[in-house]
Design a protein around this motif. Structure first.
Motif, PDB file in Angstrom:
ATOM      1  N   THR A 184       0.833  -1.200   0.000  1.00 47.50           N
ATOM      2  CA  THR A 184       0.000   0.000   0.000  1.00 47.50           C
ATOM      3  C   THR A 184       0.871   1.254   0.000  1.00 47.50           C
ATOM      4  O   THR A 184       0.581   2.215  -0.719  1.00 47.50           O
ATOM      5  CB  THR A 184      -0.962  -0.032   1.200  1.00 47.50           C
ATOM      6  OG1 THR A 184      -1.702  -1.241   1.128  1.00 47.50           O
ATOM      7  CG2 THR A 184      -1.907   1.135   1.177  1.00 47.50           C
ATOM      8  N   ASN A 227      -1.450  -1.603   9.648  1.00 49.22           N
ATOM      9  CA  ASN A 227      -2.310  -0.896   8.710  1.00 49.22           C
ATOM     10  C   ASN A 227      -2.622  -1.794   7.516  1.00 49.22           C
ATOM     11  O   ASN A 227      -2.375  -1.448   6.373  1.00 49.22           O
ATOM     12  CB  ASN A 227      -1.569   0.374   8.251  1.00 49.22           C
ATOM     13  CG  ASN A 227      -2.527   1.397   7.708  1.00 49.22           C
ATOM     14  OD1 ASN A 227      -3.714   1.372   7.998  1.00 49.22           O
ATOM     15  ND2 ASN A 227      -2.006   2.301   6.900  1.00 49.22           N
ATOM     16  N   SER A 229      -4.330  -3.790   4.603  1.00 51.76           N
ATOM     17  CA  SER A 229      -5.430  -3.525   3.672  1.00 51.76           C
ATOM     18  C   SER A 229      -6.343  -4.732   3.629  1.00 51.76           C
ATOM     19  O   SER A 229      -5.900  -5.824   3.323  1.00 51.76           O
ATOM     20  CB  SER A 229      -4.901  -3.281   2.265  1.00 51.76           C
ATOM     21  OG  SER A 229      -3.788  -2.451   2.313  1.00 51.76           O
ATOM     22  N   ASP A 432      -3.061  -3.081  -5.839  1.00 53.05           N
ATOM     23  CA  ASP A 432      -2.426  -3.457  -4.569  1.00 53.05           C
ATOM     24  C   ASP A 432      -3.273  -4.584  -4.007  1.00 53.05           C
ATOM     25  O   ASP A 432      -4.384  -4.378  -3.569  1.00 53.05           O
ATOM     26  CB  ASP A 432      -2.404  -2.216  -3.670  1.00 53.05           C
ATOM     27  CG  ASP A 432      -2.325  -2.521  -2.170  1.00 53.05           C
ATOM     28  OD1 ASP A 432      -2.278  -3.704  -1.789  1.00 53.05           O
ATOM     29  OD2 ASP A 432      -2.335  -1.560  -1.402  1.00 53.05           O
TER      30      ASP A 432
HETATM   31 MG    MG Z   1      -1.939  -2.886   2.239  1.00 52.67          MG
END
Ligand code: MG
Ligand code: ATP
Length: 775
Positions: A184, A227, A229, A432
């Motif tokens: 990301t 963090n 995704s 991503d």
């Molecule tokens: Mg990610």
């Protein structure tokens, strides 16, 4: 000394690419030249660099760092590159292309904060887990003007833009890697570059500022990444109207429902709705907050981002109310009302708050959560739900609200960014996708994620290997075949449908006496060993007697002939993925696949008085096809089927792959150097395993032995013909091309002339392009 330089110039070692375990190793044994650098493997598996002192027979004496001297079998030594090659910025330049050399080279660079390295056409990015001074305007300008050439996300993005303009073909930047590897972040860095090229149009601000919304709603803290995704195909797509002008951004998002419930939701805590510990859904995870992240500040940023994309204050309030409703739904509990174990929701704070937040009648909410309408023939029967059925219904409702909300937000972002800008012209998509996962316990989520990765891997293979070979052969180029890893067997496991079956299905669905045929169909399906394809998992999920155990047994019974499948004890099975073996536990598989949102819930949502109807009208109702009320009804025909999660997932994946197929891909492989999110720590074993997983070395080997750059005779003549100093007698493209090659002194071993195209070794076209751009 001289000897070292000799070996640097020596031809490529021959490599056996067919042998799986050694697919990555350079199998030349160390024929043994004294004083040469050589790799020696320590008992812990790490490699150490030494120098050969002497060789006698099959044994060598080698000196290792810190004055250690060892006598070892020569065959256990692996050639190291001479020190002038330390830290080359493209692995293609290594004389010896073996695992320790590649590991060493990457580490050598990583120690100096050079986190990017090329592996032929692929960019390898090693997560620094700290701020590195490689980004910002200075670097953007430098890459734009090509005054810096070292590998970088900016460079690959720049190449994508140039190729989009030059070839008039859409481009994609495919970023892959494990969770926490930096995908990301890398996508954001690429977007930064695209946005900067937008040059003052104002759009760059919007693009980057929308990130907090998607992150806040779509990400989660997991044990491996603060963090992470958690939304599928988090693909940003930049559309270009004119050269170098980012005119709009389209964010394509496909939600993957079960994951949201598992992990997406804790971010909501940032919205300060109530203490996270009060919510059952949040309690399922032990991660409540992220170190160093100020929740109030995050909340402010999200609100600001919502303002920027023109979500009105009123809508923002609804958004937060809906989020609160999701959390409160989790707190709704049930009480048994009869001796058949049927339940109804307890009318406590939870239920009352939900009804208030979504603006519906509390009685209707109660009904929607505790009964199900069944349609049998022309009659409708109301059936009471048991505790587990009611809990499922409640969770499905919560997931749907959350998912639809997310989709609605994405739509708002897209709309706001596209206002007044026509979506025409070429595009660059940045993909991503969460990487391959293998935990101690792997379930349906890992199954879907790994399947998606298997598909992407095939795309990668196909693009870089198969197409390459086919093109050489087609164009009459003399090129030694190189074997490559093919993951077709594994993919078959997930999606193969033998053709007779497809026909059979049509037959079954159009014949009367549906139920009989339906059962027959089930048996035949399983006999053919179909996996996820709207079939096995779906049939089991909706078939009344399907349990995890019968499902697992069917898999074992019918898939055992596939070399990538192995049945395990109990309800488990192993799949040999391209990235390694993963044991899946089928416990809860069918449950998770089911994810049915019943008609009753949909009706409830579309009738309530809050903002939901607008938010959900398009999304939720379109997802649900025609109402489905159970397995009997399902047998009625294809169009009445409610799609399972696996089928939806697969559909989205296919759509995505289709889009990707029409683009020129650029690959970035992110590598996580340690599992502690710790800067500076480089664990050889972990890095190696990831490099193996993504086939970086094969790519280098193939690219180096081949002619990766190619251009049709016509295009080449058109593009560089004007640089010719003398006119050519014959104006046909081939003659013009050959004249150009001669004028620029391009060495015969650096190119090949095919029937329709010219093929070049890496770096050759660059020189012509430079001259062209200067002229
Ligand atoms: Mg990610
Ligand atoms: P997931 O699959 O779980 O979403 P991911 O591959 O997207 O994982 P990121 O969230 O991009 O991983 O990266 C994890 C963390 O690593 C970031 O939060 C950041 O701290 C750090 N990181 C990654 N890339 C960089 C970089 N180029 N510079 C500095 N830090 C980085």
């Amino acid at each position: 000394g001289d000897e070292d330089l000799d070996s640097a110039a020596s031809p490529l070692p021959s490599v056996s690419a067919s042998h799986t375990d050694r697919r990555w190793s350079d199998t030349t044994s160390y024929a043994g030249k004294k004083k040469l650098r050589s790799w020696f493997q320590l008992p812990n598996g790490n490699w150490e660099l030494g120098k050969i002192l002497s060789i006698s027979g099959t044994e060598s004496v080698i000196s290792l760092p810190e004055g250690k001297v060892l006598k070892v079998k020569s065959e256990n030594l692996v050639s190291a590159n001479p020190d002038i090659l330390d830290g080359v910025d493209d692995l293609m330049q290594l004389s010896y292309l073996n695992e320790p050399s590649v590991l060493y080279n990457l580490h050598y660079r990583y120690k100096q904060d050079m986190i990017y390295t090329k592996a032929g056409p692929v960019l390898v990015a090693i997560n620094p887990f700290k701020k590195v001074a490689l980004y910002g305007n200075y670097y953007i300008e430098a890459y734009k003007s090509k005054s810096i050439e070292s590998p970088h996300v900016y460079a690959i993005t720049d190449t994508a833009i140039r190729e989009m303009i030059r070839d008039e073909v859409n481009q994609s930047i495919i970023i892959s890697g494990e969770s926490g590897a930096g995908k990301t972040e890398t996508a954001k860095i690429a977007m930064q570059y695209l946005a900067a090229l937008g040059g003052g149009s104002g759009i760059e601000y919007e693009i980057l500022k929308t990130n907090p919304i998607l992150e806040a709603f779509g990400n989660a803290k997991t044990s491996r990444n603060d963090n992470s995704s958690r939304f599928m195909n988090h693909a940003y797509e930049q559309c270009f109207l004119k050269m170098n002008h980012v005119v709009s951004i389209l964010i394509v998002l496909h939600l993957f429902f079960p994951l949201i419930m598992d992990s997406g939701i804790h971010k909501l805590e940032k919205l300060n709705l109530m203490s996270a510990k009060e919510y059952k859904y949040l309690r399922q995870s032990s991660c409540y907050s992220i170190n160093g992240v100020d929740d109030a500040e995050q909340f402010r940023i999200v609100v600001e981002a919502l303002d920027i994309v023109h979500v009105s204050k009123e809508d923002q309030e609804s958004v937060f109310a809906m989020l609160a409703a999701v959390l409160w739904l989790g707190n709704v509990s049930f009480t048994v009302i009869d001796n058949e174990n049927h339940v109804e929701p307890v009318a406590d704070e939870g239920l009352i708050t939900v009804a208030k937040l979504i603006g519906c009648d509390i009685g209707e909410l109660k009904l929607a959560l505790s009964t199900r309408k069944m349609r049998v023939g022309n009659d409708t029967i109301v059936q009471n739900l048991t505790l587990s059925q009611a809990t499922d219904t409640r969770d499905a409702l919560a997931k749907s609200i959350y998912a639809c909300l997310f989709e609605w937000l994405v739509e708002q972002i897209n709309k706001s960014l596209a206002v007044g800008k026509r979506r025409t012209g070429r595009s660059i998509s940045i993909l991503d996708i969460y990487g391959f996962e293998s935990f101690d316990r792997n379930s349906f989520e890992q199954f879907c994620i790994n399947y998606a990765n298997e598909r992407l891997q095939q795309h990668f293979n196909r693009h870089l290997f198969k197409l390459e070979q086919e093109e050489y052969i087609q164009d009459g180029i003399d090129w030694a075949k190189v074997d490559f890893e093919d993951n077709k067997d594994c993919l078959n496991l997930f999606e193969k449908v033998p053709s007779p079956l497809t026909q059979l299905r049509v037959f079954v669905l159009t014949t009367k006496g549906v139920l009989l045929c339906y059962i027959f169909y089930l048996v035949v399906c399983h006999a053919f060993g179909i996996f996820i394809q709207a079939d096995l998992t779906d049939e089991e999920s909706t078939f009344p007697n399907g349990t995890d155990l019968t499902f697992a047994n069917k898999l074992k019974q019918h898939l055992n002939s596939n070399p990538c499948f192995r049945g395990e004890r109990d309800k488990s099975f192993t799949v040999s993925h391209y990235a390694g073996e993963v044991i899946y536990d089928t416990t809860g598989f069918l449950e998770k696949n089911r994810d049915l949102l019943h008609l009753d819930s949909i009706e409830l949502l579309s009738s309530c008085s809050c903002h939901l109807p607008q938010i959900f009208a398009s999304n939720m109702l379109s997802q649900s096809n025609k109402p489905v009320v159970g397995p009997l009804y399902k047998a009625g025909g294809a169009d009445s089927q409610k799609l399972s999660v696996a089928t939806k997932f697969k559909g989205q994946l296919f759509q995505l792959m289709q889009r990707l197929e029409s683009t020129t891909p650029h690959f970035i492989r992110c590598i996580k150097p340690n599992n502690f999110q710790s800067p500076g720590l480089y664990e050889q074993g972990l890095v190696l395993q990831q490099l193996r997983c993504c086939g970086v070395l094969e790519v280098v080997r193939i690219s180096r032995s081949g002619f990766p750059t190619r251009m049709s005779h016509q295009k080449f003549a058109r593009r560089y013909g004007f640089l010719l100093l003398e006119s050519v007698a014959s104006q046909d493209p081939l003659s013009v091309s050959v004249a150009i090659l001669h004028q620029f002194n391009i060495l015969p071993e650096m190119y090949q002339v095919g029937y329709t195209k010219l093929f070049f070794r890496t770096g050759q076209i660059g020189m012509l392009e430079d001259t062209r751009n200067r002229t």
